[in-house]
Design an enzyme around this catalytic site. Structure first.
Site, PDB file in Angstrom:
ATOM      1  N   CYS A 159     102.716 -60.665  16.102  1.00  0.00           N
ATOM      2  CA  CYS A 159     103.028 -62.067  16.389  1.00  0.00           C
ATOM      3  C   CYS A 159     104.517 -62.148  16.739  1.00  0.00           C
ATOM      4  O   CYS A 159     105.374 -61.803  15.927  1.00  0.00           O
ATOM      5  CB  CYS A 159     102.707 -62.973  15.201  1.00  0.00           C
ATOM      6  N   CYS A 219     106.608 -64.328  14.366  1.00  0.00           N
ATOM      7  CA  CYS A 219     106.828 -63.653  13.074  1.00  0.00           C
ATOM      8  C   CYS A 219     107.946 -62.625  13.218  1.00  0.00           C
ATOM      9  O   CYS A 219     108.807 -62.508  12.339  1.00  0.00           O
ATOM     10  CB  CYS A 219     105.559 -62.949  12.600  1.00  0.00           C
ATOM     11  N   ASP A 270     114.539 -72.069  23.309  1.00  0.00           N
ATOM     12  CA  ASP A 270     113.342 -71.704  24.066  1.00  0.00           C
ATOM     13  C   ASP A 270     113.759 -70.901  25.302  1.00  0.00           C
ATOM     14  O   ASP A 270     114.744 -71.220  25.969  1.00  0.00           O
ATOM     15  CB  ASP A 270     112.572 -72.964  24.494  1.00  0.00           C
ATOM     16  N   HIS A 282     103.346 -67.466   8.696  1.00  0.00           N
ATOM     17  CA  HIS A 282     102.494 -67.550   9.891  1.00  0.00           C
ATOM     18  C   HIS A 282     101.313 -68.497   9.701  1.00  0.00           C
ATOM     19  O   HIS A 282     100.511 -68.339   8.794  1.00  0.00           O
ATOM     20  CB  HIS A 282     101.944 -66.162  10.252  1.00  0.00           C
ATOM     21  N   GLY A 326      97.832 -76.995  25.289  1.00  0.00           N
ATOM     22  CA  GLY A 326      98.562 -75.928  25.977  1.00  0.00           C
ATOM     23  C   GLY A 326      99.365 -75.040  25.052  1.00  0.00           C
ATOM     24  O   GLY A 326     100.366 -74.455  25.472  1.00  0.00           O
ATOM     25  N   THR A 369     100.641 -71.951  23.646  1.00  0.00           N
ATOM     26  CA  THR A 369     100.619 -70.588  24.188  1.00  0.00           C
ATOM     27  C   THR A 369     101.011 -69.542  23.164  1.00  0.00           C
ATOM     28  O   THR A 369     100.672 -68.373  23.322  1.00  0.00           O
ATOM     29  CB  THR A 369     101.551 -70.462  25.407  1.00  0.00           C
ATOM     30  N   HIS A 399     101.687 -69.285  16.762  1.00  0.00           N
ATOM     31  CA  HIS A 399     102.457 -69.370  15.513  1.00  0.00           C
ATOM     32  C   HIS A 399     103.109 -70.740  15.553  1.00  0.00           C
ATOM     33  O   HIS A 399     103.907 -71.027  16.463  1.00  0.00           O
ATOM     34  CB  HIS A 399     103.487 -68.230  15.454  1.00  0.00           C
ATOM     35  N   HIS A 428     105.062 -74.046  15.723  1.00  0.00           N
ATOM     36  CA  HIS A 428     106.479 -74.282  16.012  1.00  0.00           C
ATOM     37  C   HIS A 428     106.650 -75.719  16.467  1.00  0.00           C
ATOM     38  O   HIS A 428     105.731 -76.317  17.039  1.00  0.00           O
ATOM     39  CB  HIS A 428     106.994 -73.312  17.082  1.00  0.00           C
ATOM     40  N   HIS A 433     108.808 -78.034  18.950  1.00  0.00           N
ATOM     41  CA  HIS A 433     109.747 -78.094  20.070  1.00  0.00           C
ATOM     42  C   HIS A 433     110.761 -79.207  19.794  1.00  0.00           C
ATOM     43  O   HIS A 433     110.376 -80.308  19.401  1.00  0.00           O
ATOM     44  CB  HIS A 433     109.019 -78.433  21.370  1.00  0.00           C
TER      45      HIS A 433
HETATM   46  P1  5GP Z   1     103.695 -73.618  23.051  1.00  0.00           P
HETATM   47  O1  5GP Z   1     103.242 -73.609  24.476  1.00  0.00           O
HETATM   48  O2  5GP Z   1     102.931 -72.625  22.230  1.00  0.00           O
HETATM   49  O3  5GP Z   1     103.759 -74.969  22.431  1.00  0.00           O
HETATM   50  O4  5GP Z   1     105.202 -73.144  23.097  1.00  0.00           O
HETATM   51  C1  5GP Z   1     105.587 -71.824  23.141  1.00  0.00           C
HETATM   52  C2  5GP Z   1     107.027 -71.821  23.591  1.00  0.00           C
HETATM   53  O5  5GP Z   1     107.562 -70.539  23.287  1.00  0.00           O
HETATM   54  C3  5GP Z   1     107.185 -72.024  25.100  1.00  0.00           C
HETATM   55  O6  5GP Z   1     108.007 -73.164  25.334  1.00  0.00           O
HETATM   56  C4  5GP Z   1     107.825 -70.741  25.577  1.00  0.00           C
HETATM   57  O7  5GP Z   1     108.779 -70.932  26.593  1.00  0.00           O
HETATM   58  C5  5GP Z   1     108.451 -70.182  24.303  1.00  0.00           C
HETATM   59  N1  5GP Z   1     108.559 -68.744  24.288  1.00  0.00           N
HETATM   60  C6  5GP Z   1     107.582 -67.850  24.620  1.00  0.00           C
HETATM   61  N2  5GP Z   1     108.060 -66.592  24.521  1.00  0.00           N
HETATM   62  C7  5GP Z   1     109.350 -66.704  24.095  1.00  0.00           C
HETATM   63  C8  5GP Z   1     110.359 -65.736  23.811  1.00  0.00           C
HETATM   64  O8  5GP Z   1     110.165 -64.517  23.927  1.00  0.00           O
HETATM   65  N3  5GP Z   1     111.561 -66.214  23.387  1.00  0.00           N
HETATM   66  C9  5GP Z   1     111.807 -67.547  23.256  1.00  0.00           C
HETATM   67  N4  5GP Z   1     113.039 -67.901  22.831  1.00  0.00           N
HETATM   68  N5  5GP Z   1     110.875 -68.480  23.515  1.00  0.00           N
HETATM   69  C10 5GP Z   1     109.665 -68.069  23.938  1.00  0.00           C
HETATM   70 ZN    ZN Z   2     103.406 -65.410  13.367  1.00  0.00          ZN
END
Ligand code: 5GP
Ligand code: ZN
Length: 114
Positions: free
Chosen positions: A4, A7, A30, A46, A92, A94, A97, A99, A101
């Site tokens: 993950c 994690c 991000d 997690h 959406g 992606t 884990h 989080h 924003h």
């Molecule tokens: P989700 O779409 O799951 O709500 O948000 C995942 C966020 O993680 C996205 O905004 C994406 O840009 C960010 N993200 C994905 N991979 C990485 C990474 O390797 N480093 C950082 N800092 N952010 C990431």
């Molecule tokens: Zn995790």
């Protein structure tokens, strides 16, 4: 949890610049900002979904929400900010884990659903 990304950020296995860290969560930038400032508050434990958290676990969310406004300068929150939690496919999500924003630093429209 193995394999993950968040994690690994949280436990230091993959180095990442942390804007904030304590025993419960980290805040990072991000990699693909959707706004002038785009941060992610990531609990160290997690879970993919809020539905997986116990009442005790969810206290971490309260701690995160209380901490964010105290980081007003670091996160550039002076003129307002938006918090978003994507949950599951329709939203959406992606990264599986949980989080939060944190979006700030510019005037935002109101159309998070499209
Ligand atoms: P989700 O779409 O799951 O709500 O948000 C995942 C966020 O993680 C996205 O905004 C994406 O840009 C960010 N993200 C994905 N991979 C990485 C990474 O390797 N480093 C950082 N800092 N952010 C990431
Ligand atoms: Zn995790």
């Amino acid at each position: 949890m193995q394999d993950c990304l968040f994690c690994k950020f949280a436990n230091g296995e993959i180095p990442v610049t942390k804007v904030y860290e304590d025993e419960n969560f980290i805040i990072i930038r991000d990699i693909n900002p959707q706004c002038k400032n785009h941060f992610l508050a990531i609990p160290k434990k997690h879970y993919k979904l809020l539905a997986e958290m116990t009442a005790e676990d969810s206290q971490t969310l309260g701690l995160i929400l209380a901490k964010i406004p105290t980081l007003c300068n670091e996160l550039e929150l002076q003129n307002g900010y938006r918090l978003v939690i994507n949950q599951g496919d329709d939203a959406g999500q992606t990264v599986p884990h949980l989080h939060i924003h944190i979006l700030s630093g510019e005037k935002m429209g109101w159309n998070p659903a499209r």
